[in-house]
Enzyme design. Structure first.
Site, short mmCIF file in Angstrom:
data_model
loop_
_atom_site.label_atom_id
_atom_site.label_comp_id
_atom_site.label_asym_id
_atom_site.label_seq_id
_atom_site.Cartn_x
_atom_site.Cartn_y
_atom_site.Cartn_z
N HIS A 1 1.06 -1.22 -0.01
CA HIS A 1 -0.14 0.13 -0.25
C HIS A 1 0.87 1.10 0.03
CE1 HIS A 1 -2.98 2.87 1.40
NE2 HIS A 1 -2.27 3.33 2.22
N ASP B 1 5.90 21.03 -27.55
CA ASP B 1 6.00 19.82 -26.70
C ASP B 1 7.00 19.54 -25.61
OD1 ASP B 1 6.01 16.98 -26.14
OD2 ASP B 1 5.00 16.61 -28.11
N TRP C 1 7.26 0.08 3.94
CA TRP C 1 7.52 0.85 2.54
C TRP C 1 8.91 1.52 3.00
CZ3 TRP C 1 8.65 6.08 1.13
CH2 TRP C 1 8.41 7.09 2.07
N SER D 1 13.14 5.62 -14.39
CA SER D 1 11.96 6.51 -14.87
C SER D 1 12.09 7.95 -14.40
CB SER D 1 10.55 5.63 -14.66
OG SER D 1 9.50 6.46 -14.95
N SER D 2 12.02 7.94 -13.03
CA SER D 2 12.10 9.39 -12.33
C SER D 2 12.91 10.18 -12.83
CB SER D 2 12.06 9.31 -10.72
OG SER D 2 10.99 8.63 -10.41
N HIS E 1 13.19 11.68 3.03
CA HIS E 1 12.78 13.29 3.34
C HIS E 1 12.77 14.06 1.93
CE1 HIS E 1 10.85 16.11 5.86
NE2 HIS E 1 11.57 17.11 4.98
N GLU F 1 12.11 13.11 -0.73
CA GLU F 1 11.04 12.61 -1.28
C GLU F 1 9.60 13.02 -0.91
OE1 GLU F 1 10.57 10.43 -3.86
OE2 GLU F 1 8.46 9.82 -3.55
N TYR G 1 8.93 15.78 -0.01
CA TYR G 1 8.70 17.32 -0.66
C TYR G 1 8.52 17.07 -2.20
CZ TYR G 1 9.07 19.27 3.84
OH TYR G 1 8.69 19.59 5.07
N SER H 1 -1.87 27.07 -5.97
CA SER H 1 -1.83 28.46 -6.24
C SER H 1 -2.60 29.03 -7.33
CB SER H 1 -0.20 28.71 -6.25
OG SER H 1 0.55 28.43 -5.34
N HIS I 1 15.25 13.38 11.44
CA HIS I 1 14.14 13.57 12.27
C HIS I 1 13.29 12.38 12.13
CE1 HIS I 1 11.93 15.97 8.73
NE2 HIS I 1 11.77 14.37 8.83
N HIS I 2 13.52 11.48 11.23
CA HIS I 2 12.79 9.94 11.12
C HIS I 2 13.19 9.01 12.15
CE1 HIS I 2 10.01 11.10 7.78
NE2 HIS I 2 11.24 11.82 7.35
N THR J 1 7.12 26.92 4.93
CA THR J 1 5.76 26.27 4.67
C THR J 1 4.49 27.26 5.22
OG1 THR J 1 6.86 24.21 5.41
CG2 THR J 1 4.47 24.02 5.16
N LYS K 1 3.81 29.92 2.80
CA LYS K 1 3.02 29.76 1.72
C LYS K 1 1.60 29.71 2.23
CE LYS K 1 4.10 27.40 -1.61
NZ LYS K 1 5.13 27.97 -2.61
N ARG L 1 2.21 1.66 15.05
CA ARG L 1 1.74 1.59 13.47
C ARG L 1 2.33 0.25 13.23
NH1 ARG L 1 6.24 5.12 10.38
NH2 ARG L 1 4.89 4.49 8.52
C1 HEM Z 1 6.00 21.59 8.21
C2 HEM Z 1 6.51 20.50 7.53
C3 HEM Z 1 6.84 19.19 8.01
C4 HEM Z 1 7.37 18.86 9.20
C5 HEM Z 1 8.10 19.74 10.29
C6 HEM Z 1 7.46 17.32 9.00
C7 HEM Z 1 8.15 16.49 10.40
C8 HEM Z 1 7.94 15.29 10.22
C9 HEM Z 1 8.60 14.34 11.25
C10 HEM Z 1 9.60 14.80 12.39
C11 HEM Z 1 8.44 13.00 11.08
C12 HEM Z 1 8.95 11.84 11.63
C13 HEM Z 1 7.95 11.41 12.62
C14 HEM Z 1 8.20 9.96 13.27
O1 HEM Z 1 8.56 9.08 12.41
O2 HEM Z 1 8.45 10.04 14.55
C15 HEM Z 1 7.48 13.11 9.64
C16 HEM Z 1 7.15 11.85 8.96
C17 HEM Z 1 6.55 11.83 7.85
N1 HEM Z 1 6.25 13.04 6.89
FE1 HEM Z 1 6.37 14.93 7.71
N2 HEM Z 1 6.96 16.88 8.12
C18 HEM Z 1 6.45 17.89 7.45
C19 HEM Z 1 5.78 17.95 6.02
C20 HEM Z 1 5.45 16.74 5.49
C21 HEM Z 1 4.83 16.76 3.99
C22 HEM Z 1 4.51 18.14 3.15
C23 HEM Z 1 5.04 15.39 3.68
C24 HEM Z 1 4.64 14.98 2.51
C25 HEM Z 1 3.70 15.50 1.50
C26 HEM Z 1 5.28 14.37 4.74
C27 HEM Z 1 5.36 13.26 4.86
C28 HEM Z 1 5.75 12.44 5.91
C29 HEM Z 1 5.76 11.19 5.90
C30 HEM Z 1 5.65 10.32 4.60
C31 HEM Z 1 6.32 10.62 7.04
C32 HEM Z 1 6.55 9.18 7.63
C33 HEM Z 1 7.53 8.35 7.11
C34 HEM Z 1 7.22 6.91 7.78
O3 HEM Z 1 7.84 6.73 8.81
O4 HEM Z 1 6.76 5.98 7.16
N3 HEM Z 1 5.70 15.37 5.97
N4 HEM Z 1 7.41 14.45 9.44
CU LIG Z 2 10.89 14.13 6.99
#
Ligand code: HEM
Ligand SMILES: [Cu+2]
Ligand SMILES: [Cu+2]
Lengths: 383, 529
Positions: free
Chosen positions: B78, B107, B143, B171-172, B255, B257, B259, B270, B304-305, B330, B333, B452
């Protein structure tokens, strides 16, 4: 109808107010971060509520302006668009404001982090090892150790009988630590990465094979605290809970003394002469807690991932190989080296059991493995 | 910006080829865009079906529908499919359709490469999905595929997974090269960088991010491949390697990714907000700078992950501060979008509804992101449903809503037909309500302590999980309505004008083209003043 149509957009104006309502009602409920029992956990809770409220306040301001604009400047009411597309001082202003708020949040966060971070030695030091799918606890000072397995029955998981109060949050042997004592945890893993978490202590630390992480706690209140493994570690990730019993010092000393004498008894057992029935009985229960997760209680396994032991050539007719597998594990697979963590008696018993159980007793060579065989194997390897 | 367009040359056009070969051999940016969008839409239902399995199992505590082994395959696939198979290809589809139209190009710069980068994807996902039908089952390690669960302890089908990731990466990268080349070389005269539409800006930055981090992803899966098959020990402590190295390399890709999945969305939203507020976007240049600084910062926040892997104190603090910094651009915006609506003349067509919901709900995801950035608090949040709530808020009502909004916004341009506004609004409200029922309670179960990637849970989480599952089913069914609306629009409907929306002629070059646009976009170069 038209009345409702008029009212609906106005209702949206109060939508932002849902945020503080949600935050406030969550604050006291069970559905918030637990305050916990330690100094660290309650300061983390304070930090959490602080940042939550900062977010709520910013949210209410931004969303109120947004919803109000949507309502006030809707075209259906004849709004005419103004013609501006920037404002230097406004943009500088909100950038600076956002920065200040962040700095204001960073200060207490740093303080709490510095307080929580400490890897100096504790009065009690415990080595925690994550295994697929159980925890192993070793008291460094006293050289005693044990495994802690999930004790919820498979019938409860399979919905065959009603679930108990502590469904999936109970173990056969909880970790026991003394109250009001600095306890340091040395955390590692035996196979894949696990993570040891007790929310009430605010301790969450990854258990990484080959590396030792540290964490500590000092619990002021006796009681039972429940936690979980929080890093995906395979099939039974959800089935390896953490339970910690915090007790008074005297009780803790008694617990350790009992464990020490148990360990001595265990050593004696190795030299005892075992009958087949005794081995079978011990082997069966050992198999149920340690092998059935993969090879299944009926010995049929889950092929092709986990091989069947019933009718297996090794189990039927190659006892030397089987001893080796249990002592050394199978490199690069989920089959671990059980001999490293369990007594000779247990290993001998489970080998004997698998060689006699199901249809193996009739079809195999019937060789019985005794604790002495395991001791001999160990001596041979040492040479 | 204002545009002057010279008359189109309608003679001497050859149309698209007929039948299947039109799609197999196409080098036309619009056809390739369509292919990307349909692939993404299909994968949305494949990945969505997996989510339904997950939610059905979690409807009640205990094991009912599937065994943990299959459950783990579902969560893993998923995640992989939604990230690599839905969000990313959909944005590339938008890029293909809109970038030439928005910059006044005939094009894409490299049309054959374009064909290749699309057709690699069905192969990649074919391989990935086929592993589910192999005896050992598909990838089951999340994932984020942390080693050694994904190496020593993985099913042997992990090799197919690695191959599939390699193909997606190629591809990307090819797609990004094409996009960068197109943007730098094929803009209409007069369109300086700082006059480019924000969607083009968003994609330009995204394309650089992709080129920077896709090789890192390829590197990490190659290291896995070596560990699994050729006896190296990059991630194996017994051989002198380090499992945490995997996480550092993965998140150095991971990370940026996230963005990659949001910057093009910023662009789409916008455009929609300025259109339906009938007022130019507020703070255009700060929008561009915000996207650029988010992209740069995204390279220094990866750990931070990994706050719980056992980093030194200085490391924990550095990554906390860097992550908090991202909240500033952010926030800028979000403020700009609100300021665009302020004193506008706002109407509420379906794309605008989705865009408004995007601003509100993405901001909630940003808030939880900020909370997660606070290291000590993250010790409690990490790997619980709180994180699941965070990333679904930024990805579903974030990226996915932006995609849906963009589809409603440009569908009349693409097909020449207006979509059914009543059905569109119905789709919006059902989606908006169900998305919140699904993802908002996840914050609470996470805070209450539910980890989770659990197929089964303790009894105190039961009520909320049931609610979440019901929300998820409603969300799933509602997207079938979206499919219906899209098909209905393609097949007919009120004819769209070239402007489509009131007052768009000054907003971008795409609105100067016919609806649907001619087979070759802009055979005569437009001029931008
Ligand atoms: C203000 C902006 C953002 C901040 C400060 C932020 C911060 C964080 C932090 C600290 C984590 C890790 C949490 C943990 O595992 O304990 C996280 C996880 C995640 N964030 Fe963000 N994030 C932001 C915006 C975004 C955006 C824009 C996206 C995607 C469109 C995103 C997608 C994700 C994803 C997919 C994870 C989880 C990944 C995983 O462990 O499977 N975040 N974020
Ligand atoms: Cu991140
Ligand atoms: Cu575990």
């Amino acid at each position: 109808m038209t009345y409702i149509k008029k009212l609906l957009p106005k209702l949206f104006l109060v939508l932002p107010l849902l945020l503080p309502v949600a935050a406030k009602s969550a604050e006291q409920s069970d559905y918030n971060m637990p305050v916990g029992v330690t100094e660290v956990s309650s300061s983390i809770f304070g930090l959490h509520m602080l940042i939550l409220w900062v977010c709520v306040v910013i949210g209410v301001i931004v969303f109120s302006i947004m919803f109000w604009s949507l309502w006030k400047y809707r075209k259906s009411k004849g709004a005419v668009a103004a013609d501006f597309d920037d404002n230097f001082w406004l943009e500088i202003g909100w950038t600076v404001a956002a920065t200040l708020v962040l700095v204001w949040m960073a200060v207490p966060s740093t303080q709490v982090m510095v307080k929580a971070y400490d890897d100096s030695e504790g009065e009690v030091n415990i080595m925690i090892t994550g295994h697929q799918w159980k925890w192993h606890y070793e008291y460094m000072e006293d050289q005693v150790s044990f495994f802690s397995n999930l004790s919820t029955s498979q019938e409860q998981i399979d919905n065959k009988i009603p679930k108990g109060e502590f469904y999936l949050q109970e173990v056969d042997e909880p970790l026991v630590i003394p109250v009001n004592t600095k306890v340091r945890f040395l955390i590692t893993a035996n196979d894949v990465i696990h993570s040891w978490w007790v929310p009430d202590f605010a301790v969450k630390q990854d258990a990484i094979p080959g590396f030792i992480n540290t964490a500590w706690t000092n619990v002021p209140e006796a009681g039972i605290y429940r936690g979980a493994c929080t890093e995906l570690c395979g099939i039974k990730h959800a089935y390896m809970p953490v339970v910690v019993r915090v007790v008074e010092q005297e009780e803790f000393d008694a617990f350790i003394a009992q464990k020490v004498s148990l360990a001595e008894e265990e050593k004696m057992l190795t030299s005892k002469v075992w009958s087949k029935e005794e081995l079978m009985e011990r082997g069966e229960s050992f198999y149920a807690t340690n092998c059935s997760a993969c090879h299944q209680a009926n010995g049929k396994g889950i092929p092709p991932v986990f091989p069947a032991l019933e009718g297996n050539q090794v189990v039927l007719s190659d006892s030397t190989k089987q001893i080796e597998i249990l002592m050394e594990g199978i490199q690069g697979s989920a089959m671990q080296a059980f001999g490293k963590s369990y007594s000779e008696v247990d290993i001998a018993a489970v080998i004997t059991y698998t060689r006699q159980a199901w249809s193996n007793g009739e079809n195999g060579d019937g060789v019985i493995i005794t604790p002495k065989d395991i001791v001999d194997y160990k001596n041979k390897i040492d040479l | 910006m204002s545009t002057v367009v010279e008359t189109h040359d309608h003679e001497g056009h050859h149309g698209p080829a007929k039948g299947l070969t039109r799609w197999l051999f196409t080098t036309n940016h619009k056809d390739i865009g369509t292919l990307y969008l349909w692939l993404s839409f299909t994968m949305l239902f494949v990945g969505g079906a997996m989510a339904m399995v997950i939610r059905a199992e979690l409807f009640q505590p205990g094991l009912q529908i599937v065994q943990p082994e299959f459950f783990n395959q579902m969560t893993t696939n998923h995640g992989l499919i939604m990230v690599f198979g839905v969000i990313m290809p959909a944005f590339v589809g938008f890029a293909n359709w809109m970038i030439p139209m928005q910059i006044g190009a005939p094009d894409m710069a490299l049309p054959r490469l374009n064909n290749l980068s699309f057709w690699l994807l069905p192969m990649a996902f074919g391989i990935l999905v086929s592993t589910l039908f192999m005896p050992e089952g598909g990838p089951n390690f999340g994932w984020t595929f942390y080693a050694p669960l994904s190496t020593t302890y993985a099913p042997s089908t992990v090799n197919f997974f690695i191959f599939s990731v390699h193909i997606m990466g190629i591809s990307s990268i090819l797609g990004s090269i094409n996009i960068i080349t197109t943007i730098f070389n094929m803009r209409a005269p007069g369109m300086t960088l700082m006059k480019m539409p924000l969607f083009v800006w968003g994609w330009l930055i995204t394309a650089y991010l992709l080129i920077a981090v896709m090789p890192v992803l390829a590197g990490v899966v190659t290291m896995m491949l070596m560990d699994i098959n050729f006896g190296t020990s990059f991630f194996n402590a017994a051989g002198g390697g380090d499992p945490v190295l995997f996480q550092h390399v993965f998140w150095f890709f991971g990370h940026p990714e996230v963005y990659i999945m949001i910057l093009p969305a910023f662009g789409i939203v916008s455009h929609i907000i300025e259109t339906f507020s009938r007022k130019p976007i507020f703070g255009y240049s700060s929008m561009v700078y915000a996207m650029a600084s988010i992209a740069i910062l995204s390279f220094v926040v990866w750990a931070h992950h990994m706050f719980t892997v056992g980093m030194p104190l200085a490391g924990e603090l550095f990554f906390m501060y860097a992550t908090m910094l991202i909240a500033i651009p952010t926030g800028v915006k979000v403020f700009n979008w609100v300021a665009t609506m302020f004193r506008g003349s706002i109407s509420f067509e379906t794309p605008m509804l989705f865009a408004i919901a995007f601003v509100a709900l993405f901001t909630i995801g940003g808030f939880s992101g900020l909370m997660l950035a606070i290291v000590p608090a993250d010790f409690q949040y990490h790997d619980t449903y709180f994180v699941v709530a965070h990333f679904h808020y930024v990805l579903v009502p974030g990226s996915l809503f932006a995609l849906i909004a963009g589809a409603y916004y440009w569908l009349p341009k693409w097909t020449g037909n207006m979509y059914d506004e009543t059905l569109g609004k119905l789709h919006f409200w059902l989606t908006f309500i169900s998305v919140n029922i699904t993802f908002f309670p996840m914050h609470f179960v996470g805070l209450a302590g539910m980890p989770r990637r659990y197929p089964d849970y303790a009894l105190q989480f039961a009520d909320f999980n049931m609610l979440i599952s019901m929300g998820a089913f409603l969300f799933g069914v509602t997207q079938l309505l979206f499919l219906f609306i899209v098909i209905k629009t393609i097949r007919g409907g009120k004819k769209a004008t070239s402007e489509v929306w009131e007052g768009t002629r000054d907003l971008g070059l795409e609105w100067t083209l016919d609806s649907p646009p001619p087979h070759h976009t802009f055979t005569v170069q437009p001029q931008v003043k």
